[in-house]
Design a protein around this motif. Structure first.
Motif, short mmCIF file in Angstrom:
data_model
loop_
_atom_site.label_atom_id
_atom_site.label_comp_id
_atom_site.label_asym_id
_atom_site.label_seq_id
_atom_site.Cartn_x
_atom_site.Cartn_y
_atom_site.Cartn_z
N PHE A 96 0.80 -1.15 -0.02
CA PHE A 96 0.01 -0.04 0.14
C PHE A 96 0.74 1.28 0.01
N GLU A 97 0.28 2.07 -0.84
CA GLU A 97 1.33 3.62 -0.93
C GLU A 97 0.66 4.43 0.11
N ARG A 98 1.56 5.05 0.87
CA ARG A 98 1.23 5.96 1.97
C ARG A 98 2.12 7.24 1.57
N PRO A 99 1.40 8.56 1.93
CA PRO A 99 0.05 8.41 2.79
C PRO A 99 -0.84 8.52 1.63
N ILE A 100 -2.17 8.19 2.34
CA ILE A 100 -3.40 8.41 1.44
C ILE A 100 -3.80 9.81 1.40
N ILE A 101 -4.19 10.37 0.04
CA ILE A 101 -4.46 11.53 0.02
C ILE A 101 -5.77 12.00 -0.28
N ASN A 102 -6.39 12.91 0.67
CA ASN A 102 -7.66 13.54 0.36
C ASN A 102 -7.57 14.79 -0.43
N TYR A 103 -7.98 14.93 -1.74
CA TYR A 103 -7.83 16.30 -2.67
C TYR A 103 -8.87 16.89 -2.67
N PRO A 104 -8.99 18.31 -2.08
CA PRO A 104 -10.14 19.09 -2.54
C PRO A 104 -10.10 19.09 -3.91
N ILE A 119 -11.40 3.30 -14.92
CA ILE A 119 -10.97 4.46 -14.15
C ILE A 119 -9.71 4.70 -14.68
N HIS A 120 -9.50 6.19 -15.09
CA HIS A 120 -8.19 6.63 -15.82
C HIS A 120 -7.80 7.62 -14.73
N VAL A 121 -6.52 7.17 -14.35
CA VAL A 121 -5.94 7.86 -13.22
C VAL A 121 -4.43 8.64 -13.56
N ALA A 122 -4.74 9.98 -13.48
CA ALA A 122 -3.33 10.62 -13.89
C ALA A 122 -2.99 11.47 -12.65
N ARG A 123 -1.63 11.19 -12.04
CA ARG A 123 -1.28 11.98 -10.84
C ARG A 123 -0.09 12.66 -10.98
N GLY A 124 0.08 13.50 -10.34
CA GLY A 124 1.48 14.45 -10.36
C GLY A 124 1.78 14.79 -8.85
N SER A 125 3.24 15.03 -8.51
CA SER A 125 3.53 15.56 -7.25
C SER A 125 4.43 16.87 -7.38
N PHE A 126 4.29 17.72 -6.35
CA PHE A 126 5.02 19.14 -6.46
C PHE A 126 5.39 19.41 -4.87
N ALA A 161 -8.35 17.41 -8.94
CA ALA A 161 -8.15 17.85 -7.66
C ALA A 161 -6.62 18.13 -7.46
N VAL A 162 -6.47 19.28 -6.46
CA VAL A 162 -5.07 19.54 -6.03
C VAL A 162 -4.91 19.73 -4.64
N SER A 163 -4.09 18.99 -4.05
CA SER A 163 -4.01 18.89 -2.50
C SER A 163 -2.79 19.73 -1.89
N PRO A 164 -2.96 20.46 -0.91
CA PRO A 164 -1.94 21.23 -0.09
C PRO A 164 -0.84 20.38 0.26
N VAL A 165 -0.71 19.01 0.37
CA VAL A 165 0.35 18.12 0.67
C VAL A 165 1.22 18.09 -0.40
N GLY A 166 0.89 18.68 -1.72
CA GLY A 166 1.74 18.61 -2.85
C GLY A 166 1.38 17.56 -3.80
N ALA A 167 0.11 17.36 -4.26
CA ALA A 167 -0.34 16.25 -4.91
C ALA A 167 -1.51 16.64 -5.97
N ILE A 168 -1.50 16.31 -7.23
CA ILE A 168 -2.62 16.69 -8.09
C ILE A 168 -3.15 15.50 -8.78
N ALA A 169 -4.22 15.25 -8.99
CA ALA A 169 -4.85 14.15 -9.75
C ALA A 169 -5.87 14.64 -10.62
N ASN A 170 -5.82 14.11 -11.75
CA ASN A 170 -6.98 13.91 -12.85
C ASN A 170 -7.65 12.53 -12.69
N ILE A 171 -8.77 12.51 -12.21
CA ILE A 171 -9.35 11.00 -12.25
C ILE A 171 -10.55 10.88 -12.95
N SER A 172 -10.57 10.02 -13.82
CA SER A 172 -11.81 10.19 -14.89
C SER A 172 -12.55 8.60 -14.79
#
Length: 217
Positions: A96-104, A119-126, A161-172
């Motif tokens: 399992f990947e950690r942490p689990i991110i809750n994206y606004p 489900i098409h999952v595209a993710r990025g980190s920053f 969705a973009v999270s303040p922890v430094g992650a972005i996701a396009n979930i379709s």
């Protein structure tokens, strides 16, 4: 059409990886777990929707939409998920990947889910210090991405969705894998939007994965 969600809604992305040779066993287990997970999850307040999918490439994803982050965090303490289901998956080789991110959630598109959906999952980190820049750009891109994506056949749901922890996701969610792969060549996404993020020099892009859906709520 855009989906009507509470302003406080978040998308929760849980992910596990496994050896691709274990795909059949892993997919069968994840499908079986729906027998006890669906009733338990439905008892929790605040759930809007849930998608669980397993990819032959060697990963599993659990995508859920909640009305608030506080409600999304209930999954951290749900014994049937955090102990039972996780233990069963780890026992056959899941990691399992950690942490689990809750994206606004910044913007959405929505429809209805057919049986063959993926489900098409595209993710990025920053760097989290650049959250404001990344979020501002992601919201602005909706002006040209929403019309372009809505022209494609087969779209069911979209969440950016973009999270303040430094992650972005396009979930379709798409009605078929053939329609999901349209995103790999959509000019507005792969050239314009990706180019804008590259100019910002903030994002590290992760591999894009398409997941056949095992179960939904």
């Amino acid at each position: 059409m855009t989906e009507s969600l509470p302003a406080s809604a978040v998308i929760r992305v849980g992910r596990a990886t496994f050896d691709p040779s274990l795909f059949a066993d892993f997919s069968a287990l994840v499908t079986k777990q729906a027998d006890y997970l669906i009733p338990a999850i439905k008892e929790l307040p605040g759930l809007i929707s849930w998608f669980t999918g397993v990819s032959p490439e060697g990963s599993m994803v659990q995508i859920s939409i909640w009305d608030t982050e506080a409600h999304a965090k209930q999954m951290d303490d749900l014994k049937l998920m955090a102990v039972v289901a996780r233990g069963e998956m780890e026992a056959i080789g899941g990691h399992f990947e950690r942490p689990i991110i809750n994206y606004p959630i910044n913007w959405t598109i929505a429809g209805s889910v057919p049986a063959a959906a993926v489900i098409h999952v595209a993710r990025g980190s920053f760097d989290a210090d650049r959250f404001a820049e990344v979020e501002t750009l992601a919201i602005k891109q909706a002006e040209y991405l929403i019309p372009a994506i809505e022209r494609l056949p087969g779209l069911v749901h979209w969440y950016t969705a973009v999270s303040p922890v430094g992650a972005i996701a396009n979930i379709s969610v798409w009605d078929s894998s053939d329609h999901a792969v349209q995103m790999d060549s959509l000019h507005e996404m792969v050239t314009v939007a990706r180019g804008e993020f590259q100019q910002l020099d903030a994002l590290t892009f992760h591999p894009i994965v398409d997941y056949p859906i095992n179960w939904t709520i």
